[in-house]
Enzyme design. Sequence first.
Site, PDB file in Angstrom:
ATOM      1  N   LYS A 268       0.975  -1.130  -0.021  1.00  0.00           N
ATOM      2  CA  LYS A 268      -0.009   0.102   0.044  1.00  0.00           C
ATOM      3  C   LYS A 268       0.831   1.226  -0.051  1.00  0.00           C
ATOM      4  CE  LYS A 268      -4.027  -1.860   1.872  1.00  0.00           C
ATOM      5  NZ  LYS A 268      -3.859  -3.294   2.000  1.00  0.00           N
TER       6      LYS A 268
ATOM      7  N   ARG B 193      -5.277  -8.251 -10.425  1.00  0.00           N
ATOM      8  CA  ARG B 193      -5.839  -9.473 -10.637  1.00  0.00           C
ATOM      9  C   ARG B 193      -7.107  -9.569 -10.994  1.00  0.00           C
ATOM     10  NH1 ARG B 193      -9.110 -10.170  -6.035  1.00  0.00           N
ATOM     11  NH2 ARG B 193      -8.227  -9.551  -4.274  1.00  0.00           N
TER      12      ARG B 193
ATOM     13  N   GLU C 202      -3.524   6.750   8.609  1.00  0.00           N
ATOM     14  CA  GLU C 202      -4.062   7.630   7.673  1.00  0.00           C
ATOM     15  C   GLU C 202      -5.369   8.053   8.378  1.00  0.00           C
ATOM     16  OE1 GLU C 202      -4.645   5.424   3.960  1.00  0.00           O
ATOM     17  OE2 GLU C 202      -6.570   4.844   4.674  1.00  0.00           O
TER      18      GLU C 202
END
Length: 479
Positions: free
Chosen positions: A115, A291, A199
């Site tokens: 991430k 994917r 965050e």
Amino acid sequence: MKKILVANRGEIAIRVMTTAQKMGIKTIAVYSTIDRNAPHVKFADEAVCIGEAPSSQSYLLGSKIIEVAKRLHADAIHPGYGFLSENADFAEAVEKNNLIFIGPKPDAIKVMGSKLAAKDAVKAYDIPMVPGIDKAITDVEKAKKIAHDIGFPILIKASAGGGGKGMRIVEKEEDLDSQMQRAISEAVSAFGDGAVFIEKYVASPRHIEIQVMADSHGNTIHLFERECSVQRRHQKVVEEAPSAVLTPELREKMGQAAIKVAKACNYLGVGTVEFLLDENHNFYFLEMNTRLQVEHPVTELISGVDLVELQIKVARGEALPIQQEDLQINGHALELRVYAEDTLNDFLPSVGHLDVYQLPEGKGIRVDNGYEEGMDIPIYYDPMLAKLITYGKTREEAIQLMIEAIDEYQVEGVQTTLSFGKFVCKHEAFRSGNFDTHFVKKYYSAEKVNAATATEAKVAALIALTQYHSDQKIVRLPD
């Protein structure tokens, strides 16, 4: 490309093989000992046992899967989703063995698999991101300072995370220390990587994702959005396309942002860019899944595109046969993941024997299925039995068809999410489109469902009693 090995099991293996068959491509199934008689094994042209039931001894054995592919003269490997689908080392090993990996290049998988690396990669593309820090942290004092700067509540997330693991919401400073230690510990246990970042916690978010597709000729398109806000334990259960809240302008903005994310990592093939949408319809980049997604059928139904076919064509080096202007949204599609789970016991897995297993059929109903009546549900894998998808001209039509299809879907022997799907489809918050990722927390629990059932039973009894008294007042004449 004459032969593909599908490195997966269950419904997704059959889904990939169905398209390969349609394209005149032979298929190879791999299976563990417990899956010897599974439908995907019977469906393939060839099948090879690769190990014992635990996935670490079978479906995660990349070198063994590659060895089988070479021995049986496969040209390519399709990983499906889960297992090795987002494993950059596996993708690299497939290419090194002169086989085609039907998916993105290893570098893109690597970048988007973290991430933090993903956020770093898209920085230059002016894509909105949730306020927070863009580097891993383990120092609690430093974390406290950052939390004060961005304001509570905050979200601690594992950099290598997914499926809600290594994720903690912190409402106040005194909980920060313990929650950070838990997140780090969970991240190490689940991913072998304890890196976490912080965050701002978006309080009432919707989870919106954009389907992207890129070829090796410089073309990248988006195939609109999917609404994935109905979740349990940060994992999706009900998905739909399009979203009930996106305007054409917002859809285009998010679509273009997703294309930029794909270009940021030189993406190839099919992928999904995930966003959070807040109550003011501001969107923030969350992550990219490199994917095919579980919920891809809803996109296929509203766009008229076979995403697996596009995957295969792009992997063969072909240019995309469609451009952005060729695409438009037609109708509405809904998907329910049919898990073998006890929805009234915190969605815990419900293993057992499928004494009865009968699928619904009819116009507008699609079931991507991986099981048959008489089979046992193994404890070793994800408990998803199938995906029930409905399609209608309107959202209301798709919802109504889903309720009817759920009623026709007969399962005995295990608990499933079918009843939960019906609860969602009948709930006013869902029907109105006014819901977020807290749908389950707000509206669904054993107590609430049992209370609602008791109320319904009471109302039905009162109606019956009223009718009985009314009938008694009628003077009955002899025949």
